[in-house]
Enzyme design. Structure first.
Site, short mmCIF file in Angstrom:
data_model
loop_
_atom_site.label_atom_id
_atom_site.label_comp_id
_atom_site.label_asym_id
_atom_site.label_seq_id
_atom_site.Cartn_x
_atom_site.Cartn_y
_atom_site.Cartn_z
N ASP A 7 -5.17 8.17 9.89
CA ASP A 7 -3.89 7.50 10.13
C ASP A 7 -3.43 7.76 11.55
O ASP A 7 -3.85 8.74 12.19
CB ASP A 7 -2.83 7.99 9.14
N GLU A 57 0.85 -1.18 0.00
CA GLU A 57 0.00 0.00 0.00
C GLU A 57 0.89 1.23 0.00
O GLU A 57 1.73 1.39 0.89
CB GLU A 57 -0.91 0.02 1.23
#
Length: 241
Positions: free
Chosen positions: A49, A38
């Site tokens: 995140d 990714e």
């Protein structure tokens, strides 16, 4: 359709981080080690995140689609961006991803903040020959999981959160098992602050088909160099195979 191995090792890194040279070396080294990669599209607002990866976005000067131009993406590379940055521009995003050689684009905020755009995302991916991938929040309606599975995605990534330094909590195992029960044979990916073979194995034993290592490998890459990051990934892959 791409077929990922079960169990599979995925690795996340933000594009061009910690610097273009180290990033390029890391991507090359993942060939043959990671089953899928990714690559984060740098953004000014990496809202879902963790703190370390948020800092990687902020320290990367090139943001958006310009950051993926010319990157030699490895096999089974999935771009990870934010739907917020590409609302109304999913077709442009999919075209750029296809031209870069990506397999799909994962948008972790899509089903949280703009679920009404789901069909637009699916249409854009398929119109450019890309696979769909979905991020399923830790607390999710069961019907949503089933609906996503009907799109035959490359994988569904379930969001799992837990404190570091502890064994796999019961609720994490429960969420994995529930998700798997509702998506059937669809490939289920899980991330769980995975920084050891023990944690990786626990997630796979709970029912996930693949795991993603992000912060732990990125931290080692920055602080101790390429070999240290790769040694961790070799250990983790060995633990789940």
């Amino acid at each position: 359709m791409v077929a990922l191995p079960r169990p599979g090792l995925g690795v996340y890194i933000t594009a061009h981080w910690p610097d273009p040279t180290a990033f390029s070396s890391f991507l090359k080294a993942l060939d043959g080690l990671a089953d899928f990669v990714e690559v984060g599209i740098p953004t000014n607002n990496p809202k879902y995140d963790g703190p370390f990866i948020r800092s990687s976005h902020k320290s990367t000067p090139i943001k958006g689609l310009k950051a993926i131009e010319g990157i030699p993406l490895p096999r089974n590379a999935v771009l990870m961006g934010y739907a917020e940055d590409f609302a109304g521009k999913f077709d442009e995003l999919a075209r750029a991803a296809a031209e870069a050689g990506a397999t799909s684009v994962l948008l972790p905020d899509l089903l949280i903040d703009m679920p009404e755009r789901l069909d637009d995302y699916v249409k854009a991916m398929k119109s450019h020959g890309l696979e769909t991938t979905f991020f399923l929040p830790g607390k999710f309606p069961y019907q949503l999981a089933e609906r996503l599975a009907r799109h035959n995605p490359l994988f569904i990534y379930i969001g799992l959160y837990a404190a570091t330094g502890i064994k796999l909590p019961v609720y994490v195992e429960r969420n994995i098992r529930i998700a798997k029960a509702h998506i059937g044979d669809t490939y289920l990916v899980a991330g769980f602050a995975i920084d050891s073979g023990e944690k990786a194995r626990a997630v796979i034993e709970a029912g996930a088909d693949g795991i993603v290592v992000g912060t732990a490998a990125m931290r080692l890459l920055k602080e101790r160099g390429l070999d240290a990051a790769l040694n961790l990934l070799v250990e983790i892959k060995g633990s789940i195979k």
